[in-house]
Scaffold this active site. Structure first.
Site, mmCIF file in Angstrom:
data_model
loop_
_atom_site.group_PDB
_atom_site.id
_atom_site.type_symbol
_atom_site.label_atom_id
_atom_site.label_comp_id
_atom_site.label_asym_id
_atom_site.label_seq_id
_atom_site.Cartn_x
_atom_site.Cartn_y
_atom_site.Cartn_z
ATOM 1 C CG HIS A 115 52.948 16.860 25.543
ATOM 2 N ND1 HIS A 115 53.917 17.780 25.203
ATOM 3 C CD2 HIS A 115 52.428 16.413 24.373
ATOM 4 C CE1 HIS A 115 53.974 17.871 23.886
ATOM 5 N NE2 HIS A 115 53.080 17.060 23.360
ATOM 6 C CG ASN B 251 53.085 19.790 20.885
ATOM 7 O OD1 ASN B 251 54.126 19.713 21.521
ATOM 8 N ND2 ASN B 251 52.456 18.727 20.399
ATOM 9 C CB CYS C 27 55.395 15.038 22.704
ATOM 10 S SG CYS C 27 55.099 15.884 21.153
HETATM 11 O O1 UT7 Z 1 52.223 16.099 20.597
HETATM 12 C C1 UT7 Z 1 52.241 14.995 19.741
HETATM 13 C C2 UT7 Z 1 50.962 14.319 19.790
HETATM 14 N N1 UT7 Z 1 50.000 15.019 18.988
HETATM 15 C C3 UT7 Z 1 48.757 15.223 19.455
HETATM 16 O O2 UT7 Z 1 48.500 14.932 20.604
HETATM 17 C C4 UT7 Z 1 47.703 15.747 18.496
HETATM 18 C C5 UT7 Z 1 46.423 15.000 18.686
HETATM 19 N N2 UT7 Z 1 45.397 15.387 17.746
HETATM 20 C C6 UT7 Z 1 44.765 16.582 17.815
HETATM 21 O O3 UT7 Z 1 45.075 17.400 18.639
HETATM 22 C C7 UT7 Z 1 43.595 16.831 16.876
HETATM 23 O O4 UT7 Z 1 43.257 15.629 16.247
HETATM 24 C C8 UT7 Z 1 43.882 17.904 15.801
HETATM 25 C C9 UT7 Z 1 44.011 19.257 16.470
HETATM 26 C C10 UT7 Z 1 45.161 17.577 15.053
HETATM 27 C C11 UT7 Z 1 42.728 17.984 14.814
HETATM 28 O O5 UT7 Z 1 41.519 18.212 15.491
HETATM 29 P P1 UT7 Z 1 40.248 17.277 15.244
HETATM 30 O O6 UT7 Z 1 39.193 17.807 16.095
HETATM 31 O O7 UT7 Z 1 40.671 15.860 15.464
HETATM 32 O O8 UT7 Z 1 39.909 17.570 13.752
HETATM 33 P P2 UT7 Z 1 39.789 16.557 12.527
HETATM 34 O O9 UT7 Z 1 41.137 16.157 12.070
HETATM 35 O O10 UT7 Z 1 38.817 15.491 12.857
HETATM 36 O O11 UT7 Z 1 39.132 17.495 11.445
HETATM 37 C C12 UT7 Z 1 37.794 17.975 11.587
HETATM 38 C C13 UT7 Z 1 37.521 18.945 10.468
HETATM 39 C C14 UT7 Z 1 37.949 18.442 9.102
HETATM 40 O O12 UT7 Z 1 37.029 18.933 8.137
HETATM 41 P P3 UT7 Z 1 35.871 17.983 7.556
HETATM 42 O O13 UT7 Z 1 36.581 16.823 6.912
HETATM 43 O O14 UT7 Z 1 35.048 17.583 8.730
HETATM 44 O O15 UT7 Z 1 35.183 18.882 6.601
HETATM 45 C C15 UT7 Z 1 39.274 19.100 8.880
HETATM 46 O O16 UT7 Z 1 39.594 19.276 7.517
HETATM 47 O O17 UT7 Z 1 38.272 20.125 10.713
HETATM 48 C C16 UT7 Z 1 39.037 20.431 9.536
HETATM 49 N N3 UT7 Z 1 40.250 21.106 9.955
HETATM 50 C C17 UT7 Z 1 40.324 22.443 10.103
HETATM 51 N N4 UT7 Z 1 39.415 23.415 9.928
HETATM 52 C C18 UT7 Z 1 39.826 24.681 10.159
HETATM 53 C C19 UT7 Z 1 41.449 20.560 10.270
HETATM 54 N N5 UT7 Z 1 42.298 21.528 10.597
HETATM 55 C C20 UT7 Z 1 41.638 22.690 10.518
HETATM 56 C C21 UT7 Z 1 41.993 24.027 10.744
HETATM 57 N N6 UT7 Z 1 41.052 24.993 10.561
HETATM 58 N N7 UT7 Z 1 43.228 24.398 11.152
#
Ligand code: UT7
Length: 329
Positions: free
Chosen positions: A256, A286, A116
């Site tokens: 970004h 993104n 990115c």
């Molecule tokens: O551009 C390249 C660089 N990339 C980035 O900068 C991405 C950086 N990371 C992020 O933006 C975030 O970490 C994500 C958007 C990818 C994920 O968000 P998060 O707040 O970190 O969520 P998480 O991975 O900690 O997941 C929290 C919960 C999980 O459920 P449990 O285990 O707590 O029951 C996930 O399974 O949210 C769940 N989850 C979802 N729920 C509904 C993950 N994706 C989804 C979804 N809809 N789409």
């Protein structure tokens, strides 16, 4: 001797027509518009649906519009750099394909992959060629078809990415305006958190790799998030300090567009109000190497000659950086 600076003298972009909404994604994976808006800040993204078309489809359209807008004929272009993680093919470079599609025949063109941060790395590279005095018109294009490597069965990654392209013209400028400074960094240790498992020379494509869904983006979201929040803000704040910029004198942050919360955290560390931050993540998601030019393109009419801008990125590699420039037109 007067120092030659490189300045952006034009910008154009192309986003695909098809709009993939959160509601449509909610029919594909277990998610909701509310979750995606709250945790990421994306409502819709554009997707290339035209059969047989890759990143050069949008990349060439953006470059073609750029040439028209800047009244540049293809033979005048000295160099074209395409930043992408989704090249049309492993080889030849998508830059060569874009040049062919728009009729640029005698330029030096190549791809650059810095995740990115690709557009920022490419801008820095193009800048140095312009500063050398030998290259007068350098095109830098970010072009992505992220949908070609997104797993639409993985709810943690599929809402994030979109397709699109933006291109800028870099030309010599002898005044105070143009690209002033940059801080670019990378740390390969981060590759464990964000990569594509198969399709490269370590693990060429096989029936097993396809069945294991290893040609899609693999991302450990939380780890990437933590690095992004600290690194993007660190270099942006360092850039402000180096040049004595304050939240009053800096006109724009061009960050970004990976996650609204990362953008907000960066702006907060820089002490910037939201009105000074270019944000269009809600509509495009993104687009990896295309996020920065898509922002500059959308805000072009609000930019004034001499405005102070900081561009900041974080991405796969890990790679990150900040660039300070004064808008030239
Ligand atoms: O551009 C390249 C660089 N990339 C980035 O900068 C991405 C950086 N990371 C992020 O933006 C975030 O970490 C994500 C958007 C990818 C994920 O968000 P998060 O707040 O970190 O969520 P998480 O991975 O900690 O997941 C929290 C919960 C999980 O459920 P449990 O285990 O707590 O029951 C996930 O399974 O949210 C769940 N989850 C979802 N729920 C509904 C993950 N994706 C989804 C979804 N809809 N789409």
């Amino acid at each position: 001797m007067t120092r030659i600076r490189a300045a952006i003298t034009g910008i154009a972009a192309q986003v695909p027509d098809y709009v993939l909404t959160n509601d449509e994604l909610a029919n594909m994976v277990d998610t909701t518009d509310e979750w995606i808006m709250t945790r990421i800040g994306i409502r819709e993204r554009r997707i290339i649906r035209e059969p047989g078309e890759g990143s050069s489809f949008v990349g060439a359209a953006a470059v073609s519009k750029l040439l028209e807008k800047t009244q540049t004929t293809p033979p005048e272009v000295d160099m074209l750099i395409c930043a992408t993680v989704t090249p049309d093919h492993q080889f030849p470079a998508t830059a060569n394909i874009i040049c062919d599609k728009v009729g640029i025949r005698n330029a030096f063109s190549f791809d650059l992959n810095a995740g990115c941060s690709g557009f920022l790395y490419a801008l820095e590279t193009g800048r140095r060629f312009v500063e050398s005095g030998q290259y007068k018109k350098v095109v830098v294009v970010g072009a992505e078809k992220m949908s070609s490597i997104v797993d639409y069965q993985d709810r943690a990654t599929c809402p994030i990415f979109g397709d699109g392209s933006g291109a800028v013209m870099l030309e010599p400028s002898e005044g105070e305006n143009g690209i002033i400074d940059s801080i670019l960094q990378s740390d390969g240790v981060g590759r464990i958190h964000l990569h594509q498992k198969a399709g490269g020379s370590v693990k060429p494509a096989s029936i097993e790799s396809v069945l294991a869904r290893e040609h899609f983006i693999y991302q450990e979201g939380q780890a990437v998030f933590k690095w992004a929040v600290s690194k993007m803000a660190d270099v942006s704040v360092e850039m402000m300090e180096r040049h004595g910029l304050t939240s009053d004198t800096l006109h724009w942050l061009v960050p970004h567009q990976a996650n609204m919360r990362i953008i907000e955290a960066t702006a907060k560390r820089m002490g910037l109000p939201k009105e000074k931050v270019m944000i269009n993540i809600e509509r495009y998601g993104n687009t990896t190497a295309a996020t920065l030019p898509l922002c500059l393109w959308e805000w072009e009419n609000q930019l004034k000659k001499g405005d102070h801008l900081i561009l900041a990125t974080f991405g796969a590699g890990f790679t990150w950086g900040a660039m300070y420039l004064r808008w030239a037109y």
